[in-house]
Write a protein that holds these residues in place. Structure first.
Motif, short mmCIF file in Angstrom:
data_model
loop_
_atom_site.label_atom_id
_atom_site.label_comp_id
_atom_site.label_asym_id
_atom_site.label_seq_id
_atom_site.Cartn_x
_atom_site.Cartn_y
_atom_site.Cartn_z
N THR A 179 0.81 -1.21 0.00
CA THR A 179 0.00 0.00 0.00
C THR A 179 0.85 1.27 0.00
OG1 THR A 179 -0.14 -0.18 2.42
CG2 THR A 179 -1.99 -1.04 1.12
N ASN A 180 2.07 1.19 0.51
CA ASN A 180 2.94 2.37 0.51
C ASN A 180 3.73 2.50 -0.79
OD1 ASN A 180 4.82 0.35 0.81
ND2 ASN A 180 5.59 1.04 2.80
N GLY A 181 3.52 1.58 -1.73
CA GLY A 181 4.18 1.66 -3.03
C GLY A 181 5.46 0.85 -3.15
N HIS A 191 9.96 -5.08 13.41
CA HIS A 191 9.41 -4.20 14.45
C HIS A 191 9.63 -2.71 14.13
CE1 HIS A 191 8.80 -7.90 16.52
NE2 HIS A 191 10.07 -8.10 16.80
N LEU A 192 9.78 -2.39 12.87
CA LEU A 192 9.91 -0.99 12.47
C LEU A 192 8.67 -0.21 12.89
CD1 LEU A 192 11.63 1.07 10.68
CD2 LEU A 192 10.03 0.48 8.85
N SER A 193 8.87 0.99 13.42
CA SER A 193 7.73 1.83 13.80
C SER A 193 7.97 3.26 13.34
CB SER A 193 7.52 1.80 15.31
OG SER A 193 8.54 2.52 15.99
N GLN A 194 6.89 3.93 13.04
CA GLN A 194 6.98 5.32 12.61
C GLN A 194 7.47 6.21 13.74
OE1 GLN A 194 3.32 6.84 11.02
NE2 GLN A 194 4.33 8.51 9.93
N GLY A 230 9.59 2.59 -5.33
CA GLY A 230 11.01 2.55 -5.66
C GLY A 230 11.84 1.80 -4.64
N SER A 231 11.28 1.60 -3.44
CA SER A 231 11.95 0.82 -2.41
C SER A 231 11.64 -0.66 -2.60
CB SER A 231 11.50 1.24 -1.01
OG SER A 231 11.79 2.60 -0.78
N ILE A 232 12.53 -1.50 -2.09
CA ILE A 232 12.32 -2.95 -2.13
C ILE A 232 12.26 -3.46 -0.70
CG2 ILE A 232 13.21 -5.17 -2.94
CD1 ILE A 232 14.83 -2.15 -4.37
N LEU A 233 11.26 -4.28 -0.42
CA LEU A 233 11.13 -4.93 0.88
C LEU A 233 11.38 -6.43 0.70
CD1 LEU A 233 7.98 -3.16 2.35
CD2 LEU A 233 10.34 -2.93 3.15
N GLU A 234 12.32 -6.96 1.47
CA GLU A 234 12.61 -8.38 1.43
C GLU A 234 11.96 -9.09 2.62
OE1 GLU A 234 16.87 -9.19 -0.71
OE2 GLU A 234 16.93 -8.47 1.35
N ASN A 235 11.09 -10.05 2.32
CA ASN A 235 10.54 -10.98 3.31
C ASN A 235 9.70 -10.31 4.39
OD1 ASN A 235 11.89 -13.28 2.09
ND2 ASN A 235 13.78 -12.41 2.92
N ARG A 271 -2.82 -5.69 0.87
CA ARG A 271 -1.42 -5.30 0.65
C ARG A 271 -0.88 -4.41 1.76
NH1 ARG A 271 -0.47 -6.90 -4.69
NH2 ARG A 271 -1.87 -8.66 -4.94
N VAL A 272 -1.46 -4.56 2.94
CA VAL A 272 -0.95 -3.85 4.12
C VAL A 272 0.22 -4.62 4.68
CG1 VAL A 272 -1.50 -3.13 6.48
CG2 VAL A 272 -3.18 -2.81 4.65
N LEU A 273 1.26 -3.90 5.10
CA LEU A 273 2.48 -4.52 5.62
C LEU A 273 2.37 -4.75 7.12
CD1 LEU A 273 4.99 -2.21 3.73
CD2 LEU A 273 4.54 -4.61 3.20
N ASP A 274 3.05 -5.79 7.59
CA ASP A 274 3.14 -6.07 9.02
C ASP A 274 4.61 -6.24 9.38
OD1 ASP A 274 2.99 -6.87 11.62
OD2 ASP A 274 1.59 -8.54 11.28
#
Length: 570
Positions: free
Chosen positions: A84-86, A317-320, A333-338, A346-349
């Motif tokens: 959802t964040n692209g 455990h990343l937090s804003q 443009g960012s890549i998230l692995e696993n 498509r919300v991230l946890d």
């Protein structure tokens, strides 16, 4: 891993129908004749020099595609999904971290006598390398390839051209964001000093190829060529180039460092050394300072410079609230692995570590709002060694003398955190010279002496050891150090608030413990006071000291004053 059939939502089907011919997905992504047909695609008479590497009978070749096009390719190929964040989310399968037991350096005349051959720098014969290389050449026949041509080394005086050849679009996006991106003019005259070939789909045969598993990361220093296969973990490409830099930089009187760097508005630079998971990326991303880089730097006679053009942050455990800059950097443009992603919304946890604790985000440095565009800084005013002490013994912050700095640099103590490497599920006490021994081909003492020389040349530089690990007890009993308190201690060190504070030597480790730090409870500064059982603390401190001394025996030739800077074992 996502497939075309499970990419949910009409937006993906519209993308496929509008941009691509599905019948060509097996042999190459075919754009329509108009529009994007000329973007980074090989013309019939142009192979971008791949034939010089022995590559032939290839599919479509794509060079330095723009980020949106690489994302499109990755989606259509079923390599990942958009969150959802692209950000582009991918899974790396079996290998969710580096595999150091599968890394090899080729035995060849130009580098043989210089390498510190050990359990990290494992030799492989030239014949076995050539055998693997031929397997790579056979594997890529008929396949599409992605090329990224760019640079490592933000200081032009110490810059190298790098070429990365990928079979996956998402991995090409990764290196596009992590290395230094060329201008159009630079791309025209680009020369590759290093070449990395990454073919995750090719699995080696340990018995035939003389390696340990189906995965392989092989560095040929003489050819400045790296082969990566059998593993989808993108960090192997980044760290292979880092290893080459670590071999070559000392020849130019540059100390290569596994550490982050930032700079304040007065031009005061700070360095953050530390292994993965100790807080380099989090602590160096400071909204009050400009980030030079989060992981790999050189310290030359002129100052500090970044090797890279992007960041590779752990996201578990990343937090804003705690990591606002990293949080906002994860976007298109960012890549998230696993990272766990809900299949429909498509919300991230970020708290879900079922795939691995080593979830990662890769993004360009420019996604950090107040980054240093130049990637360079002056000689550091402050150097911080980061450790995550699983014993709960070391103080949350302490100051080091020059000799103590060299001792702890050589020791490189921390707890290896879950997920950083395969099969690590709980913190393990480890020593890694230079805070990253597996990335340094030369003897560790070479880099330590260079650090000592830099500190002698710049006596105003203060060195601190910061424990981001446990307090009040060992892992399982004590608590992880508060990020709020750690930030306050780091800020105090950077701002000069600790310059005139009274210090007391630690009774075992001899490091200098401040009596007060603004914004930090006094009772946690002395780790012995944070334990309920002081005698248990003393026993644990002695046990850790013995491990330090035992580990340091490998550096038998160091000067006596460095040995004497270590802990006291009774």
């Amino acid at each position: 891993m996502a497939t075309l059939s499970n990419l949910q939502g009409n937006c993906y089907q519209d993308l496929i129908n509008a941009k691509y011919s599905a019948s060509r997905l097996g042999s190459g992504l075919g754009y329509p004749a108009q529009g994007l047909s000329s973007v980074g695609i090989r013309h019939d008479d142009q192979f971008y020099g791949l034939e010089e590497l022995g590559m032939k009978n290839l599919g479509q070749i794509y060079r330095n595609l723009p980020v949106p096009v690489l994302v499109e390719h990755a989606l259509v190929r079923g390599e990942g999904r958009l969150a959802t964040n692209g950000a582009l989310c991918v899974e790396t399968g079996k290998y969710t971290g580096r595999s150091p037991k599968d890394k090899f350096i080729v035995e060849e005349a130009s580098s043989w006598s210089n390498i510190d051959w050990n359990k990290f720098n494992v030799p492989i014969s030239e014949a076995k390398f050539q055998q693997l290389y031929q397997r790579v050449l056979s594997y890529i026949q008929g396949r599409d390839l992605y090329i990224f041509d760019g640079y490592v080394g933000a200081d032009p005086r110490y810059q190298f051209g790098v070429r990365v050849i990928n079979e996956f679009a998402w991995q090409n996006l990764f290196v596009h964001q992590l290395f230094l991106r060329p201008t159009a003019a630079e791309l025209e005259g680009h020369k590759a000093d290093f070449t990395v070939i990454s073919v995750p789909g090719l699995q080696a045969d340990p018995e035939v190829d003389g390696i340990h598993s189906e995965a392989f990361v092989v560095l040929h220093i003489g050819k400045r060529l790296v082969l990566v296969g059998g593993t989808h973990y993108a960090g192997e490409m980044k760290k292979s180039v880092f290893s080459l830099m670590n071999y070559l930089m000392p020849q130019q009187d540059v100390l290569p460092m596994h550490g982050a760097a930032n700079i304040d508005h007065h031009g005061h630079t700070a360095l953050f050394f530390g292994l993965s998971g100790t807080g380099k990326t989090t602590l160096s991303a400071d909204p009050d300072r400009s980030l030079i880089g989060d992981d790999e730097h050189g310290w030359s006679a002129e100052g500090i410079f970044n090797f890279e053009g992007g960041c590779y942050a752990k996201t578990i455990h990343l937090s804003q609230e705690n990591e606002p800059q990293i949080w906002s950097a994860i976007r298109f443009g960012s890549i998230l692995e696993n990272v766990a992603i809900a299949p429909d919304s498509r919300v991230l946890d970020y708290d879900d570590g079922h795939l691995t604790e080593n979830t990662r985000a890769a993004y360009p440095l420019t996604y950090i709002p107040n980054c240093s565009i130049s990637g360079v800084g002056g000689h550091p005013k402050t150097v911080i060694f980061l450790t995550a002490d699983a014993f709960g013994v070391l103080p949350p912050i302490s100051r080091l003398t020059r000799e103590q700095a060299m001792y702890h640099f050589l020791s490189g103590y921390t707890s290896k955190l879950a997920g950083t490497e395969r099969d690590i599920t709980a913190p393990q006490v480890t020593f890694s010279a230079c805070f990253g021994q597996c990335f340094f081909p030369l003897p560790a003492t070479v880099y330590a002496e260079m650090l000592g020389d830099r500190l002698e040349q710049h006596p105003e530089t203060q060195v601190y050891l910061v424990n981001t690990g446990w307090s009040g007890g060992a892992y399982g009993i004590g608590k992880r150090m508060s990020i709020k308190h750690t930030r306050a201690m780091v800020s105090a060190a950077l701002n000069g608030d600790l310059d005139n504070v009274k210090y007391t030597p630690h009774p075992v480790f001899q490091i200098l413990v401040p009596e007060r730090v603004p914004g930090v409870p006094t009772e946690i500064l002395n780790p012995r006071n944070a334990w309920e059982d002081a005698e248990a603390y003393d026993q644990q401190a002695q046990e850790l000291a013995r491990q330090f001394v035992e580990n340091f025996k490998q550096f038998g030739s160091v000067r006596p004053e460095i040995l004497e800077a270590g802990p006291i074992v009774r």
